[in-house]
Scaffold this active site. Structure first.
Site, PDB file in Angstrom:
ATOM      1  N   ASN A  77       8.042 -21.522   5.738  1.00 40.38           N
ATOM      2  CA  ASN A  77       8.236 -23.457   5.554  1.00 40.38           C
ATOM      3  C   ASN A  77       9.713 -23.427   7.143  1.00 40.38           C
ATOM      4  O   ASN A  77      10.500 -22.325   7.101  1.00 40.38           O
ATOM      5  CB  ASN A  77       8.232 -24.250   4.729  1.00 40.38           C
ATOM      6  CG  ASN A  77      10.051 -23.786   4.253  1.00 40.38           C
ATOM      7  OD1 ASN A  77      10.600 -24.682   5.099  1.00 40.38           O
ATOM      8  ND2 ASN A  77      10.364 -22.868   3.094  1.00 40.38           N
ATOM      9  N   CYS A 139      19.748 -22.250   4.333  1.00 37.19           N
ATOM     10  CA  CYS A 139      18.681 -22.624   4.982  1.00 37.19           C
ATOM     11  C   CYS A 139      18.625 -21.693   6.158  1.00 37.19           C
ATOM     12  O   CYS A 139      19.313 -21.901   7.114  1.00 37.19           O
ATOM     13  CB  CYS A 139      18.319 -23.814   5.523  1.00 37.19           C
ATOM     14  SG  CYS A 139      16.777 -25.008   6.613  1.00 37.19           S
ATOM     15  N   THR A 205      15.060 -19.282   1.120  1.00 37.95           N
ATOM     16  CA  THR A 205      14.007 -18.569   1.689  1.00 37.95           C
ATOM     17  C   THR A 205      15.048 -17.760   2.266  1.00 37.95           C
ATOM     18  O   THR A 205      16.151 -17.637   2.813  1.00 37.95           O
ATOM     19  CB  THR A 205      13.402 -19.175   2.221  1.00 37.95           C
ATOM     20  OG1 THR A 205      14.460 -19.960   2.812  1.00 37.95           O
ATOM     21  CG2 THR A 205      12.932 -20.749   1.137  1.00 37.95           C
ATOM     22  N   CYS A 347     -10.999   2.842 -20.484  1.00 34.83           N
ATOM     23  CA  CYS A 347     -10.897   3.165 -18.752  1.00 34.83           C
ATOM     24  C   CYS A 347     -12.317   2.571 -18.696  1.00 34.83           C
ATOM     25  O   CYS A 347     -13.533   2.497 -19.649  1.00 34.83           O
ATOM     26  CB  CYS A 347     -11.021   4.475 -18.908  1.00 34.83           C
ATOM     27  SG  CYS A 347     -11.498   5.243 -17.441  1.00 34.83           S
ATOM     28  N   CYS A 350     -12.868   3.509 -12.809  1.00 31.56           N
ATOM     29  CA  CYS A 350     -13.121   3.193 -11.162  1.00 31.56           C
ATOM     30  C   CYS A 350     -13.076   4.021 -10.458  1.00 31.56           C
ATOM     31  O   CYS A 350     -12.875   4.536  -9.466  1.00 31.56           O
ATOM     32  CB  CYS A 350     -12.193   1.935 -11.359  1.00 31.56           C
ATOM     33  SG  CYS A 350     -10.463   2.435 -11.813  1.00 31.56           S
ATOM     34  N   CYS A 353      -7.128   5.945 -10.373  1.00 29.78           N
ATOM     35  CA  CYS A 353      -5.379   6.408 -11.097  1.00 29.78           C
ATOM     36  C   CYS A 353      -5.516   7.698 -10.294  1.00 29.78           C
ATOM     37  O   CYS A 353      -4.803   7.843 -10.071  1.00 29.78           O
ATOM     38  CB  CYS A 353      -5.102   6.008 -12.370  1.00 29.78           C
ATOM     39  SG  CYS A 353      -6.502   7.073 -13.621  1.00 29.78           S
ATOM     40  N   CYS A 380       2.470  15.699 -14.867  1.00 24.60           N
ATOM     41  CA  CYS A 380       2.873  14.689 -15.135  1.00 24.60           C
ATOM     42  C   CYS A 380       4.379  14.502 -14.865  1.00 24.60           C
ATOM     43  O   CYS A 380       4.933  14.505 -15.203  1.00 24.60           O
ATOM     44  CB  CYS A 380       1.896  14.246 -16.370  1.00 24.60           C
ATOM     45  SG  CYS A 380       2.298  11.887 -16.304  1.00 24.60           S
ATOM     46  N   CYS A 390      -4.196   0.618 -11.954  1.00 22.13           N
ATOM     47  CA  CYS A 390      -5.032   0.820 -13.015  1.00 22.13           C
ATOM     48  C   CYS A 390      -5.483  -0.723 -12.925  1.00 22.13           C
ATOM     49  O   CYS A 390      -4.641  -1.877 -13.423  1.00 22.13           O
ATOM     50  CB  CYS A 390      -5.031   0.992 -14.331  1.00 22.13           C
ATOM     51  SG  CYS A 390      -6.110   0.847 -15.488  1.00 22.13           S
TER      52      CYS A 390
HETATM   53  C1  LIG Z   1       8.775 -26.950   2.301  1.00 21.68           C
HETATM   54  C2  LIG Z   1      10.027 -26.138   1.293  1.00 21.68           C
HETATM   55  C3  LIG Z   1      11.328 -26.791   2.038  1.00 21.68           C
HETATM   56  C4  LIG Z   1      12.660 -26.708   1.606  1.00 21.68           C
HETATM   57  N1  LIG Z   1      14.165 -27.641   1.234  1.00 21.68           N
HETATM   58  C5  LIG Z   1      14.992 -26.982   0.833  1.00 21.68           C
HETATM   59  C6  LIG Z   1      15.776 -28.125   1.134  1.00 21.68           C
HETATM   60  O1  LIG Z   1      16.131 -28.273   1.742  1.00 21.68           O
HETATM   61  N2  LIG Z   1      17.404 -27.233   0.227  1.00 21.68           N
HETATM   62  C7  LIG Z   1      17.217 -26.490  -0.320  1.00 21.68           C
HETATM   63  O2  LIG Z   1      18.676 -26.000  -0.148  1.00 21.68           O
HETATM   64  N3  LIG Z   1      16.535 -25.536  -0.239  1.00 21.68           N
HETATM   65  C8  LIG Z   1      15.268 -25.787   0.448  1.00 21.68           C
HETATM   66  N4  LIG Z   1      14.290 -24.773   0.173  1.00 21.68           N
HETATM   67  C9  LIG Z   1      14.302 -23.881  -0.833  1.00 21.68           C
HETATM   68  C10 LIG Z   1      13.347 -23.709  -1.773  1.00 21.68           C
HETATM   69  O3  LIG Z   1      15.029 -24.859  -2.746  1.00 21.68           O
HETATM   70  C11 LIG Z   1      13.993 -22.713  -2.950  1.00 21.68           C
HETATM   71  O4  LIG Z   1      15.077 -21.932  -3.139  1.00 21.68           O
HETATM   72  C12 LIG Z   1      12.491 -21.670  -2.381  1.00 21.68           C
HETATM   73  O5  LIG Z   1      12.154 -21.776  -1.872  1.00 21.68           O
HETATM   74  C13 LIG Z   1      13.024 -20.212  -3.047  1.00 21.68           C
HETATM   75  O6  LIG Z   1      12.369 -20.630  -4.321  1.00 21.68           O
HETATM   76  P1  LIG Z   1      10.543 -20.744  -4.688  1.00 21.68           P
HETATM   77  O7  LIG Z   1      10.346 -19.315  -4.551  1.00 21.68           O
HETATM   78  O8  LIG Z   1      10.386 -21.555  -5.892  1.00 21.68           O
HETATM   79  O9  LIG Z   1       9.521 -21.893  -4.025  1.00 21.68           O
HETATM   80  C14 LIG Z   1      13.095 -25.087   0.691  1.00 21.68           C
HETATM   81  C15 LIG Z   1      11.921 -24.962   0.786  1.00 21.68           C
HETATM   82  C16 LIG Z   1      10.425 -25.235   0.884  1.00 21.68           C
HETATM   83  C17 LIG Z   1       8.884 -24.655   0.320  1.00 21.68           C
END
Ligand SMILES: Cc1cc2nc3c(=O)[nH]c(=O)nc-3n(C[C@H](O)[C@H](O)[C@H](O)COP(=O)(O)O)c2cc1C
Ligand SMILES: Cc1cc2nc3c(=O)[nH]c(=O)nc-3n(C[C@H](O)[C@H](O)[C@H](O)COP(=O)(O)OP(=O)(O)OC[C@H]3O[C@@H](n4cnc5c(N)ncnc54)[C@H](O)[C@@H]3O)c2cc1C
Ligand code: SF4
Lengths: 434, 452
Positions: A77, A139, A205, A347, A350, A353, A380, A390
């Site tokens: 995002n 962020c 993220t 099994c 397929c 493995c 192995c 598998c």
């Molecule tokens: C669209 C979107 C917006 C987000 N906005 C914020 C935010 O404003 N502040 C924040 O701390 N984390 C934000 N995050 C991060 C999430 O809080 C979280 O840490 C991250 O998505 C990992 O968790 P998940 O795998 O469960 O999504 C955002 C994530 C997404 C997908």
């Protein structure tokens, strides 16, 4: 029945499942419905300074990676912090908290790295009756270009400084949310601790580009012909997040620092894994954004069933249970010897493995003319690759060889004495020490 | 010489034991773990899911399937049982193709719905095999409720009342409980004595006393039940059958399909059960299909189901119709019986072809005759033995809302009550909902024992 009541750094909630700061927690309407659906707490979508709010793009802000059957595995995002006025958010937070006193409500914050800016907003948050704050140092897009978010989270000194301000100017519990876009997550965690943080939460993220449009030669999601990197989350990031949680839980300096686990948590099992790895509770974003608020029901019932089966009645008792067993490679027992075993009844022939072992591993799987697959113990090495590819769960398993038997691959007798790399004759440092 | 499919008349032992065993084995066997995971994986966890809407007991289907996916089948079973305590039987007998699975979004997407029924069976069988009862009784309320009929409606009502802390006495005319689960459902849908196992498991909640061999109207009266108990629930099903009013219908071997099926369900040894060489079934519902299919599976040479309207009007689902034809049963549409022929016993039956003109059934003038040693009537059941004080509407007990009858303190549900669609699952839903209403009335005192 297991008691899921959670107490995370003094903040109580009926269960350890919180919604992470993100769109699901961006407004009163969402948060009320989330509580009604059963979520134990929420971390409100990150608030910025007073004044004109940030603006978001008006084109696509998400990109995705799918697995088979279009199952969403990863989400990317480029959304910023809340784009709604501060006073509106504050009013809503106050109203929701008043109506749901038993649920956790944490407010996520991100303001410029100036003491006065933090001082100002902290007073306003305290006024809402919220249970605590979370500092968004994670962020990785947009806000980082403006010196906030992961731009702070990548500099331990800044983390420590801002955390200290927050503890100085507010009585609220303070959670520091870490970015995974660093080389060693223990440094920012230690900095948070030094600054007086009550807990850390992770991960935010991960920098990412999910795909590229091959017609217009631009990364996706594409806005008017251009794209920017975004933050990756969802099931795909769970292994990275789990390791980072483990790193902090195992680090002697931060071993007692409470952790709120985040990253790809989709089912009760993911949540339990984070908790046994040291997280005191968990936060969820993508799973709710993929399946709706109702997913929490499965998390609640699943965690209860598992705890009942394990005869554990208090969630606090699962926290960190796997930490002592999370070790460094050098301490793994090299005398532990296993062999793959294929259950012929399960099994379906397929041959996956065979393909992977023959082409890319140790040529340890045999295939007869009538497609019966078996393991050649002489070759192995118990690498687990056949198990992983598998399609039938439980069809191939690794079985430990009993002490006293002979490993046909090496001709050595299996020993029941543990021996790891630190004592292995091939280890140059062992020889050096002699 | 042993009997075969070709032996004339009505005889037993047309097929050997191995073939019979095979013929009457589970129609949809339980999914194994791998199959269940693959099947569960296909669920999209829809919002406000159409399947849930289509289930008369409103089971939270997306949730229970997700719980299977995440390896918590017991939690999944709890989700099912909290809405439908006979979720095990329903998983076996529900015509899912016209209920939940019909509206599955993957039916829309790919013409292949998620296998909801079989997943339900996977989850419920697992918990029942552990002998676990997912509910604990609330503290005793000291109230007592009479339930007449130990079929799906009565059992569902009794269980919910017991959970809520009331004491229940179930009165049933037969020597065994289960209602049509035990005496009606096709043998291949409920194998290995499942109906009795489920009954025992359900009763393990406690607080339910069974009184078998007690016929309302003969051994007990509604008036007395109202004196002895704080509320009464009637779940008597449809005890009677519609008569066939044609020439020769009094000849030997013109039989009720439901009795044939009940005999078959109770037979200790199918090889001893006699069946005709030429069998004709009259009707278009589930009973007709079940009688026809089971006659064929017992070794009848030729079996025809004859229905007076078109395929689209048949109340048995397309799946059921195809099941019959796949077993070698012939379905003849648009023909109505005219006369049974034969000397003392039935030997044949004549039909007249019909057509629908302006919404009305009319004869085309053409007719045909089928050879028949046995003729099964499956032309509908009727209510029997209803206490005179109760208002009847459309030949069923008149009810409003959650099963309230015209008499205070008396509820009814399942096949005997107005509305519904004569399915096991509907009976379960009505019994459950009546129980909740009864509970409310017992607590607020609007229903209590009558003075003599
Ligand atoms: C669209 C979107 C917006 C987000 N906005 C914020 C935010 O404003 N502040 C924040 O701390 N984390 C934000 N995050 C991060 C999430 O809080 C979280 O840490 C991250 O998505 C990992 O968790 P998940 O795998 O469960 O999504 C955002 C994530 C997404 C997908
Ligand atoms: C042959 C056949 C096949 C069917 N197959 C299916 C199927 O595959 N799927 C499906 O969903 N539905 C099927 N049905 C319909 C389903 O069985 C009924 O809708 C369901 O059993 C109704 O439940 P109930 O509790 O109302 O009545 P019942 O199951 O009929 O139970 C009524 C009970 O009341 C007792 N009783 C009756 N009169 C008295 C009295 N006077 N005093 C005391 N006790 C009395 C009876 O002994 C019986 O135990 C089938 C029905 C038949 C006849
Ligand atoms: S989810 Fe779809 S409809 Fe809703 S705001 Fe986004 S693009 Fe628009």
């Amino acid at each position: 029945m297991a008691d899921l009541t959670s107490n995370f750094i003094g903040i109580k909630s009926p269960n350890p499942f919180w919604l992470a700061s993100a769109p699901p927690t961006d407004k009163e309407y969402n948060v009320r419905r989330a509580y009604e659906a059963g979520w134990g707490g929420v971390v409100w979508k990150t608030l910025g300074e007073a004044g004109p709010p940030v603006v978001n793009v008006n084109g696509p802000r998400y990109g995705a990676v799918w697995g088979a059957d279009r199952r969403l595995l990863g989400l990317n995002n480029i959304e910023l912090i809340t784009d709604r006025p501060l006073e509106v958010n504050l009013r809503e937070i106050k109203s929701v908290k008043r109506d749901y006193p038993d649920r956790a409500l944490i407010v996520s914050l991100m303001v410029p790295c100036e003491e006065q800016a933090w001082k100002n907003i902290l007073a306003e948050i305290e006024d809402t009756g919220a249970d605590g704050i979370e500092l968004n140092f994670g962020c990785p897009h947009g806000m980082a270009e403006r010196g906030m978010g992961s731009a702070v989270g990548q500099v331990p000194e800044y983390i420590e400084m801002v955390t200290r301000w927050c503890k100085q100017y507010s009585r609220m519990p303070c959670i520091v949310k870490l970015t995974p876009n660093i080389t060693d997550v223990r440094m920012p965690a230690q900095a948070a601790l030094a600054g007086g943080a009550d807990a850390v939460s992770l991960i935010n993220t991960i920098n990412s580009i999910t795909s590229v449009n091959l017609d217009i030669f631009a990364p996706e999601p594409t806005i008017d012909g251009k794209g920017a990197h975004g933050g990756y989350c969802g099931p795909a990031v769970k292994p990275i997040a789990l390791n980072m949680v483990a790193e902090i839980a195992r680090d002697p300096i931060t071993a007692n620092l409470p952790i709120s686990g985040i990253g790809g948590i989709t089912t009760w099992r993911d949540a339990a894994e984070f908790m046994v790895m040291g997280a005191g509770n968990v936060q969820v974003c993508t799973a709710a954004m993929t399946y709706g608020f109702k997913v929490v029901e499965e998390m609640i019932s699943g965690l209860s069933q598992w705890m009942d089966e394990k005869q554990i009645s208090d969630v606090a008792d699962i926290v960190g249970r796997a930490v002592p067993n999370t070790s460094d490679w050098q301490h793994l027992n090299l005398n532990y010897i296993a062999k793959a075993k294929i259950d012929e009844d399960l099994c379906i022939k397929c041959g996956r493995c065979y393909a992977v072992c023959e082409d890319t591993s140790h040529q340890a799987i045999l295939m007869s003319d009538d497609r019966v697959f078996s393991v050649n113990d002489d070759e192995c090495v118990a690498c687990n690759l056949c198990v992983n590819v598998c399609p039938v769960e439980g069809c191939i398993s690794l079985e430990q060889m009993a002490a006293g038997t002979t490993d046909p691959r090496t001709g050595t007798v299996v020993s029941d004495v543990k021996a790891d790399w630190t004592t292995h004759p091939n280890n140059p440092s062992v020889t050096a020490a002699e | 010489m042993p009997n075969t499919v070709a032996t004339d008349g009505i005889v037993s032992g047309r097929l050997n034991n191995a073939t019979l065993k095979d013929n009457f084995s589970d129609l949809h066997p339980k999914l194994d773990d791998h199959e269940a995971l693959v099947a569960a994986d296909r669920c999209y966890f829809c919002y406000d899911a159409p399947c849930m809407e289509a289930c008369p007991t409103s089971i939270d289907i997306p949730l229970f399937i997700r719980q299977i996916s995440t390896g918590t089948a017991d939690a999944s079973a709890n989700t099912i049982f909290s809405q439908n305590i006979l979720g095990g039987m329903c998983a076996r007998v529900c015509p899912t193709e016209t209920l939940c699975e019909e509206v599955c979004v993957r039916e829309t997407a790919e013409g292949k719905p998620v296998e909801i029924g079989r997943l339900q069976r996977y989850a419920t069988d697992g918990l029942m095999a552990k002998g676990q009862q997912p509910f604990v009784r609330a503290a005793s309320t000291g109230k007592s409720v009479a339930v007449v009929g130990a079929g799906p409606a009565g059992l569902s009502c009794a269980h919910r009342l017991a959970v809520l802390g009331h004491d229940v006495v179930i009165y049933d005319a037969r020597p065994k409980g289960g209602g049509l689960n035990e005496f009606g459902i096709a043998a291949y849908k409920s194998v290995d004595g499942f109906a009795q196992q489920e009954l025992d498991w359900l009763l393990s909640i406690g607080g339910i006393t069974m009184q078998y061999g007690k016929i309302l109207g003969a051994d007990i009266t509604l008036e007395q039940l109202q004196v002895d108990h704080d509320a009464v629930f009637l779940g008597m099903g449809l005890g009677g059958v519609n008569g066939l009013d044609i020439e020769g219908s009094d000849k030997d071997n013109v039989l009720d399909a439901v009795s044939f099926i009940a005999d078959l369900r109770q037979a200790s040894d199918l090889i001893k059960l006699p069946i005709g060489k030429h069998v004709v079934v009259i009707g278009g519902g589930m009973t007709a299909i079940d009688a026809g299919v089971q006659a064929k599976l017992l070794g009848a040479l030729d079996v025809s189901i004859v229905y007076r309207r078109g395929k689209e009007n048949m109340s048995a689902s397309v799946f059921e119709q195809e099941l019959a034809t796949s077993k070698g049963v012939r379905i003849i549409y648009n023909a109505q019986p005219v006369r049974v022929t034969g000397n003392g016993a039935a030997a044949g039956i004549e039909f007249a072809y019909t057509q629908t003109v302006d919404g009305k059934l009319a004869l085309t003038g053409e007719s045909f005759t089928l050879q028949a040693d046995q003729i099964f009537k499956a032309i509908g059941q009727t209510i029997e033995g209803v206490p005179g004080a109760l208002k009847i509407e459309n030949r069923k007990i008149s009810v409003t809302g959650t099963g309230r009858t015209s008499l205070d303190g008396v509820w009814a549900g399942g096949d005997c009550a107005l509305g519904g669609d004569d399915l096991t699952v509907t009976a379960v839903a009505e019994g459950r909902d009546a129980a909740i209403d009864i509970h409310t009335s017992l607590i607020d005192g609007t229903s209590s024992k009558k003075e003599l």
